[in-house]
Design an enzyme around this catalytic site. Structure first.
Site: not given
Length: 459
Positions: A17, A81-82, A105, A232, A371, A385, A410
């Site tokens: 689901r 199954g569980t 879950d 779910n 950078y 700068a 700069s």
């Protein structure tokens, strides 16, 4: 830690689901995989080596995510199954003591609730084989109903499809979360028969198996139904994420952190924040971020796996990833520390400055439009700068080393590999490709030429 308690976490299903190619328990809420929340809650009560996680779909991925937490694994190759998922843990999970049966879950279950479940089971009358968590819902549609016996015990669990009209009116429902006597579980779990309709072995049938042998199942009625919410679909995933983040923000505020408009802020569960820190609206603090005391996280900023010392200022709309900022550092607004940076105490990084794998020394500054990648920058350095380090030659990355007390003018272009010795100057607008020694001025630009009358001739 409780040495006589162990846990099994069922995490083998795909979760159709969810409409996803990823196993359901690997989807995240609050910055962690669903199953990781359950395992961490259990591990606060139970030693990691006494927790068994049942894996199935994408078993390798689930194991990789959880292995650092020290649990053990059992693989359910066929999804039967569980009850079958628990049964395959025989011989892997401890044979005696108390055993918590949990679901991968259900990320909202609290450690305190698990501890309460264990203590409730310990206090149960003799002959009690299991205690399960139940809640009462205004609308129990879709859930298994709890049928009580004459002594208040759980006599049976009736699924929605099998419930008659009277049973369907019962509002107490089964969470699927149990504390059981491990010895009795392993003795009788093999008596659960496959469901005639599905062919699967359901853990809920264990209640009737125990009753057949004169053993009782008791219930702990939980006040907060949200704790047993099983995920779910994506809608429920979003609900769990919201609840986890509300819990986290509330706890931080109670611990001395100011969060402005907390409903707009996203803080992952593993994050730690010191007292007197202020988090402004729409900030996101993700992963394993650790923030010291008396810091300020600006509006709209995003931090992931970052470490901040004390009195650190992060301006508005900054991005910080996998970086360390020592005490009294300030960055922003609009700074980006991409990855693996280390900013030493008292350094300043301004607007539109980007760093990558760079160490910026104590009290050094890069205030505008720069950078700095793959750079080692000393103490008291000024980066003008528009400065950039050219760290990539098309094949390899190279480092730039800038010594203590240097001044970079700069709009300088620093072509790596490059070393600027301590105390040197770089003239504004220079392209620097060679080493600049201590006390030297590096100039790397052509001489200016003014052409007389050029504008008139162009017209």
């Amino acid at each position: 830690m409780t040495q006589d308690v162990s846990a099994i976490i069922l995490a083998a299903g795909l979760g159709t689901r969810m409409k996803s190619r990823k196993a359901k328990v690997l989807h995240e809420a609050g910055g962690m995989a669903l199953v990781e929340h359950v395992l961490r809650a259990a591990s606060e009560l139970v030693p990691g080596e006494r927790v068994t996680v049942v894996v199935g779909h994408q078993a390798d991925a689930v194991e990789e995510r959880l292995r650092p937490l020290g649990c053990r694994f059992a693989e359910q190759k066929q999804q039967n199954g569980t009850g079958h998922a628990v049964a395959i843990c025989k011989g892997i999970a401890p044979a005696e003591g108390l055993l918590l049966l949990l679901y991968g879950d259900c990320p909202l279950l609290r450690k305190a609730t698990l501890n309460r479940l264990v203590e409730t089971h310990r206090a149960a009358p003799a002959g009690t084989a299991a205690t399960l968590i139940t809640v009462e819902l205004p609308d129990p549609t879709g859930y298994g109903r709890i049928i009580r016996g004459p002594e208040g015990e759980v006599a049976a669990i009736v699924e929605q499809k099998a419930a008659n009209s009277v049973q369907a009116e019962i509002r107490e429902i089964n969470s699927g979360i149990y504390c059981v006597d491990a010895k009795l579980l392993w003795q009788y779990i093999g008596e659960i028969t496959p469901n005639p309709a599905s062919g699967e072995i359901y853990l809920t049938d264990l209640v009737e198996v125990f009753a057949h042998h004169g053993l009782q199942t008791r219930a702990l009625v939980l006040e907060d139904a949200s704790e047993i919410l099983g995920i779910n679909n994506r809608v429920e995933l979003a609900t769990a994420d919201r609840i986890l983040r509300e819990r986290k923000a509330k706890q931080l505020m109670l611990d001395g952190v100011t969060i402005l408009q907390p409903e707009t802020v996203a803080i992952d569960m593993a994050v730690t924040i010191g007292i007197d820190t202020i988090v402004e609206p729409f900030a996101q603090i993700r992963g394993n971020t650790h923030i010291g005391e008396n810091c300020r996280i600006g509006a709209g900023s995003i931090l992931r796996d970052a470490v901040l010392g004390n009195q650190v200022s992060v301006g508005e709309y900054c991005i910080v990833g996998t970086s360390t900022l020592e005490d009294e550092v300030s960055i922003g607004p609009f700074s980006r520390l991409r990855q693996e940076n280390h900013i030493e105490a008292g350094a300043h990084i301004g607007n539109f400055v980007e760093l990558k794998k760079t160490r910026l020394g104590r009290r050094s500054k890069a205030m505008h439009l720069a950078y700095l990648g793959d750079a080692d920058i000393g103490t008291g350095v000024n980066i003008g700068a528009g400065t950039i380090t050219c760290n990539y030659d098309g094949k390899l990355k190279h480092r730039t080393h800038i010594g203590d007390g240097s001044f970079v003018g700069s709009n300088s272009t620093l072509v790596a590999p490059l070393e600027l010795e301590p105390g040197c100057y770089i003239a504004a607008g220079s392209v620097i490709t060679k080493r600049v020694k201590q006390g030297e001025l590096g100039v790397g630009r052509s001489r200016q030429t003014n052409v007389e009358g050029w504008v008139a001739r162009k017209a």
